[in-house]
Design a protein around this motif. Structure first.
Motif, mmCIF file in Angstrom:
data_model
loop_
_atom_site.group_PDB
_atom_site.id
_atom_site.type_symbol
_atom_site.label_atom_id
_atom_site.label_comp_id
_atom_site.label_asym_id
_atom_site.label_seq_id
_atom_site.Cartn_x
_atom_site.Cartn_y
_atom_site.Cartn_z
ATOM 1 N N UNK A 279 0.863 -1.143 -0.024
ATOM 2 C CA UNK A 279 0.097 -0.047 -0.174
ATOM 3 C C UNK A 279 0.992 1.214 -0.057
ATOM 4 N N UNK A 280 1.970 1.249 0.802
ATOM 5 C CA UNK A 280 2.900 2.332 0.501
ATOM 6 C C UNK A 280 3.410 2.730 -0.765
ATOM 7 N N UNK A 281 3.691 1.552 -1.312
ATOM 8 C CA UNK A 281 4.416 1.624 -2.645
ATOM 9 C C UNK A 281 3.326 2.100 -3.725
ATOM 10 N N UNK A 282 2.285 1.606 -3.703
ATOM 11 C CA UNK A 282 1.210 1.648 -4.676
ATOM 12 C C UNK A 282 -0.082 2.670 -4.634
ATOM 13 N N UNK B 145 2.683 11.433 11.293
ATOM 14 C CA UNK B 145 4.124 12.191 10.621
ATOM 15 C C UNK B 145 4.519 11.462 9.467
ATOM 16 N N UNK B 146 4.939 12.254 8.596
ATOM 17 C CA UNK B 146 5.997 11.519 7.732
ATOM 18 C C UNK B 146 7.477 11.468 7.992
ATOM 19 N N UNK B 147 7.825 11.048 9.086
ATOM 20 C CA UNK B 147 8.961 11.177 9.674
ATOM 21 C C UNK B 147 9.783 9.816 9.084
ATOM 22 N N UNK B 148 10.840 9.521 9.920
ATOM 23 C CA UNK B 148 11.577 8.359 9.528
ATOM 24 C C UNK B 148 10.811 7.092 9.409
ATOM 25 N N UNK B 149 9.884 6.860 10.405
ATOM 26 C CA UNK B 149 8.984 5.801 10.365
ATOM 27 C C UNK B 149 8.079 5.303 9.162
ATOM 28 N N UNK B 150 7.955 6.711 8.208
ATOM 29 C CA UNK B 150 7.427 6.363 6.970
ATOM 30 C C UNK B 150 8.247 6.865 5.960
ATOM 31 N N UNK B 151 9.500 6.623 6.147
ATOM 32 C CA UNK B 151 10.527 6.849 5.118
ATOM 33 C C UNK B 151 10.324 8.197 4.718
ATOM 34 N N UNK B 152 9.878 9.484 5.538
ATOM 35 C CA UNK B 152 10.027 10.440 5.036
ATOM 36 C C UNK B 152 9.053 10.979 3.854
ATOM 37 N N UNK B 153 8.097 9.883 3.660
ATOM 38 C CA UNK B 153 7.031 10.159 2.408
ATOM 39 C C UNK B 153 7.730 10.123 0.990
ATOM 40 N N UNK B 154 9.017 9.693 1.077
ATOM 41 C CA UNK B 154 9.560 9.642 -0.273
ATOM 42 C C UNK B 154 10.283 8.476 -0.476
ATOM 43 N N UNK B 155 10.907 8.049 -1.759
ATOM 44 C CA UNK B 155 12.085 7.115 -2.003
ATOM 45 C C UNK B 155 11.109 5.664 -2.351
ATOM 46 N N UNK C 186 8.704 5.604 -5.516
ATOM 47 C CA UNK C 186 9.169 6.597 -6.503
ATOM 48 C C UNK C 186 9.665 6.060 -7.488
ATOM 49 N N UNK C 187 9.750 6.452 -9.113
ATOM 50 C CA UNK C 187 9.387 7.766 -9.279
ATOM 51 C C UNK C 187 7.816 8.102 -9.181
ATOM 52 N N UNK C 188 7.022 6.995 -9.013
ATOM 53 C CA UNK C 188 5.570 7.415 -9.188
ATOM 54 C C UNK C 188 5.439 8.369 -7.746
ATOM 55 N N UNK C 189 4.713 9.199 -8.255
ATOM 56 C CA UNK C 189 4.421 10.334 -7.018
ATOM 57 C C UNK C 189 2.949 9.973 -6.323
ATOM 58 N N UNK C 190 3.270 10.290 -4.852
ATOM 59 C CA UNK C 190 2.087 10.265 -4.080
ATOM 60 C C UNK C 190 1.767 11.566 -3.778
ATOM 61 N N UNK C 191 0.313 11.585 -3.834
ATOM 62 C CA UNK C 191 -0.217 12.858 -3.078
ATOM 63 C C UNK C 191 -0.574 12.833 -1.611
ATOM 64 N N UNK D 9 2.828 20.664 8.392
ATOM 65 C CA UNK D 9 2.757 20.462 6.755
ATOM 66 C C UNK D 9 3.803 20.688 6.173
ATOM 67 N N UNK D 10 3.932 20.060 4.937
ATOM 68 C CA UNK D 10 5.120 20.109 4.039
ATOM 69 C C UNK D 10 6.550 19.894 4.967
ATOM 70 N N UNK D 11 6.461 19.185 5.970
ATOM 71 C CA UNK D 11 7.739 18.886 6.906
ATOM 72 C C UNK D 11 8.760 18.220 6.019
ATOM 73 N N UNK D 12 8.294 17.375 5.291
ATOM 74 C CA UNK D 12 9.194 16.304 4.527
ATOM 75 C C UNK D 12 9.036 16.274 2.859
ATOM 76 N N UNK D 13 7.538 16.544 2.565
ATOM 77 C CA UNK D 13 7.175 16.401 1.150
ATOM 78 C C UNK D 13 5.996 17.300 1.146
ATOM 79 N N UNK D 14 5.777 17.704 -0.071
ATOM 80 C CA UNK D 14 4.676 18.822 -0.232
ATOM 81 C C UNK D 14 3.259 18.009 0.070
ATOM 82 N N UNK D 15 2.560 18.730 0.790
ATOM 83 C CA UNK D 15 1.126 18.282 1.184
ATOM 84 C C UNK D 15 -0.090 19.125 0.451
ATOM 85 N N UNK D 16 -0.397 18.304 -0.623
ATOM 86 C CA UNK D 16 -1.360 19.109 -1.497
ATOM 87 C C UNK D 16 -2.816 19.602 -0.954
ATOM 88 N N UNK D 17 -3.172 18.805 0.276
ATOM 89 C CA UNK D 17 -4.200 19.196 0.894
ATOM 90 C C UNK D 17 -4.054 19.239 2.443
#
Ligand code: ADP
Ligand code: MG
Length: 580
Positions: free
Chosen positions: A279-282, A292-302, A307-312, A323-331
């Motif tokens: 689910x994280x990947x897809x 929070x999108x901290x280390x426990x969630x690989x900072x929301x990237x990678x 990645x390279x597929x982008x998650x919103x 908000x936007x602490x690690x990656x853009x928060x669109x909403x």
């Protein structure tokens, strides 16, 4: 100072009338604000304060080390949404308490560390007072707010500030500095009473803007593979029914973070816990709720986020800066979880389109495969035990006793238990939190028993247990319904490391072989058991939980089982240089 003199102080009169003092004003201020329990270690200058607080009807629980008292206060804050109170002596006691204050702050839990301190005049001139230390300055960077009270007439307002700072907005740890001389300051009782402050609405609702709700729903509606991530902020909020309503009405699969497990049962059909990597990947749109999108969630990237597929990301949080602490928060939705979720649910409308069958089925297929692969491993009755066999037994126990609170720390003991043991009710899993700190075990177990009245099962790595193990005496002293299981594999990570230097010391990660932790519990009048296979372990735990008596079970785990640093071995740098 003699306690009897203080107990009598309110009967002393000056010309104007009865007197009170700093001791009593502090107790009255805490009681006025409904503080029922204090966790601490007595000593100079707060020994009498503890006695007087106990005499005044506050439950004052004495620990063997301040860090454990502080961890108890921190988790009490998480469980009750009221600041957990820790009381420490000056300098060294204060420093011992600071780790837990910082831990509470990092985890966004309300806590107040009240510490006695030495005399300002002497400390500030650095004249060498007993336990001299500028505690306020040291505490400041480690907590959400730090205050010092110098005058008895300011105790009411000081306590009110501390409470409000701890619980409002994003909760956190607060330091309250109490110089010893403050406690002895005397003032007129009637005047003193007028200075007390009852904090009205300490954690006010924070409503999200309607625009942010509409923006978020648009983003979610357009998702092909949406996912909800529930964090311990959502568990803390105690808006359990709203969480369920949003999850079920939206039909979106959810992934609980470690301490959010049980907010909805791990066995809920929408739970994607057993398909975490998938689910994280897809997923293409992720709704973060109090996580929070901290280390426990690989900072929301990678890589783990495909990645390279982008998650919103849509994110609900009470702290705008998250908000936007690690990656853009669109909403971004800034507000308290209850207000945000009810706005979402009310705006979603009846014709809400649930996620596609393909997405739901893909997750289900992955879950089924992963669960099936584990099932037989969890049923082994090997001796010595491996993690799967031992935790398979404990999994069944929690299933049959879903009200019980599970405390969990260690490396492998933590990582395996988190994924193997299903939770069924909110705030029943207490673990190492955001830092992954070792040593929370006994403090958490004690506070959980005290605050909830439920039976507690603490599943501890042998190394993790060592950080707070002396508190078994505390558990026996207060006769708490705590069953500790020590996963004893003779060492840190494993018990098999070799010292290559040829000296007689054992390797740095190895403990005394075949120790019997159960004897520690027996030393204080509790029950000790030794379990060498999963059947024995299950029987011993059930006995303990039926009796409610303090129990420690030494669970003999194969020293070869598990791996270095559990699941986070990648964070542990290893040298590749070999030296002769
Ligand atoms: P996890 O480790 O489970 O992901 P975190 O502790 O990292 O959870 O995140 C919890 C988040 O919840 C924090 O960002 C905190 O600001 C937020 N939070 C705490 N209480 C509330 C609340 N009542 N309403 C909204 N957000 C909250
Ligand atoms: Mg170990």
């Amino acid at each position: 100072m003699d306690v009897s003199s203080n107990l009598e102080v309110s009967d002393q009169k000056n010309e104007a009338g009865l007197l009170t003092d700093g001791f009593h004003l502090l107790i009255d201020a805490l009681k006025l604000n409904n503080v029922q329990t204090i966790y601490g270690v007595p000593g100079i200058p707060i020994t009498d304060f503890g006695r007087l607080a106990q005499a005044a009807g506050i439950r004052v629980l004495s620990f063997r080390h301040e860090q454990n008292a502080g961890n108890a206060a921190a988790i009490a804050g998480y469980l009750t949404k009221k600041p957990g109170i820790c009381l420490t002596v000056s300098a060294p006691g204060f420093l011992n308490g600071l780790t837990s204050l910082a831990h509470a702050t990092t985890n966004c839990w309300p806590m107040i560390l009240i510490s006695g301190s030495s005399e300002r005049e002497v400390v500030d001139l650095m004249q060498g007072d007993y336990e001299e230390m500028d505690q306020l300055a040291i505490a400041k960077p480690l907590c959400k707010a730090a205050y010092r009270i110098l005058h008895a007439k300011d105790i009411g307002i000081g306590v009110a500030r501390a409470i409000r700072a701890a619980v409002s907005g994003r909760p956190g740890g607060v330091y309250l500095d109490i110089p010893g001389s403050l406690l002895g300051q005397v003032m007129d009782e009637v005047e003193g009473k007028k200075t007390l402050v009852k904090v009205i609405d300490p954690a006010p609702d924070q409503l999200p803007s309607p625009t942010s709700i509409v923006r978020a729903l648009k983003t979610i509606e357009n998702a092909k593979r949406p996912l909800i991530v529930l964090g311990k902020g959502a568990a803390y909020a105690q808006e359990d029914e709203l969480v369920r309503e949003f999850v079920e009405k939206s039909g979106i699969p959810f992934l609980p973070m470690s301490m959010a497990k049980g907010l909805l049962p791990d066995t809920h059909e929408q739970c994607a816990g057993a398909a975490r990597s998938l689910v994280l990947k897809d997923s293409d749109v992720v709704i973060m709720i109090g996580a929070r999108l901290n280390w426990l969630l690989s900072h929301g990237k990678g890589k783990s986020w495909g990645e390279p597929h982008s998650t919103k990301f849509v994110q609900i949080d009470i702290e705008p800066k998250e908000m936007d602490s690690n990656v853009e928060i669109v909403a971004p939705i800034v507000g308290d979880i209850g207000s945000c979720l009810s706005a979402l649910v009310n705006t979603m409308g009846e014709g809400w389109k649930k996620p596609s069958v393909e997405w739901v089925d893909a997750i289900k297929a992955k879950k089924d495969t992963n669960i099936a692969r584990m099932t037989s491993k969890l049923q082994n009755n090997n001796s010595p035990m491996d993690y799967e066999g031992a935790l398979g037994a404990i999994k069944n126990i929690i299933k049959n006793r879903p009200n019980s609170i599970l405390v969990n720390e260690g490396a492998n003991t933590l990582d395996f238990a988190r994924s193997i043991i299903d939770m069924y009710q909110p705030r029943k899993r207490l673990d190492v939190g955001t830092w992954g700190v070792m040593g929370i075990g006994m403090g958490s177990a004690i506070a959980a028993a005290v605050e909830t009245g439920e039976a507690v099962l603490a599943v501890e790595g042998d190394s993790a247990f060592g950080f707070s193990g002396m508190e078994v005496e505390t558990i026996c002293r207060y006769n708490l319904p705590v069953c500790i299981v020590v996963f004893n594999n003779n060492g840190i990570y494993r018990g098999t490391d070799i010292n290559v230097s040829g000296t007689k010391d054992v390797a740095t990660t190895v403990f005394v072989e075949n120790s019997r932790y159960d004897k520690m519990m027996e030393a204080f009048g509790g029950i000790g058991e030794n379990a060498t296979n999963p059947d024995e372990l299950a029987q011993a735990i059930n006995r303990a939980m039926d009796s409610g008596k303090p129990t420690l079970i030494n669970a003999v785990i194969d020293p070869h089982a598990g791996k270095e640093s559990g699941n986070i071995g990648n964070l542990n740098p290893q040298s590749i240089v070999s030296r002769k």
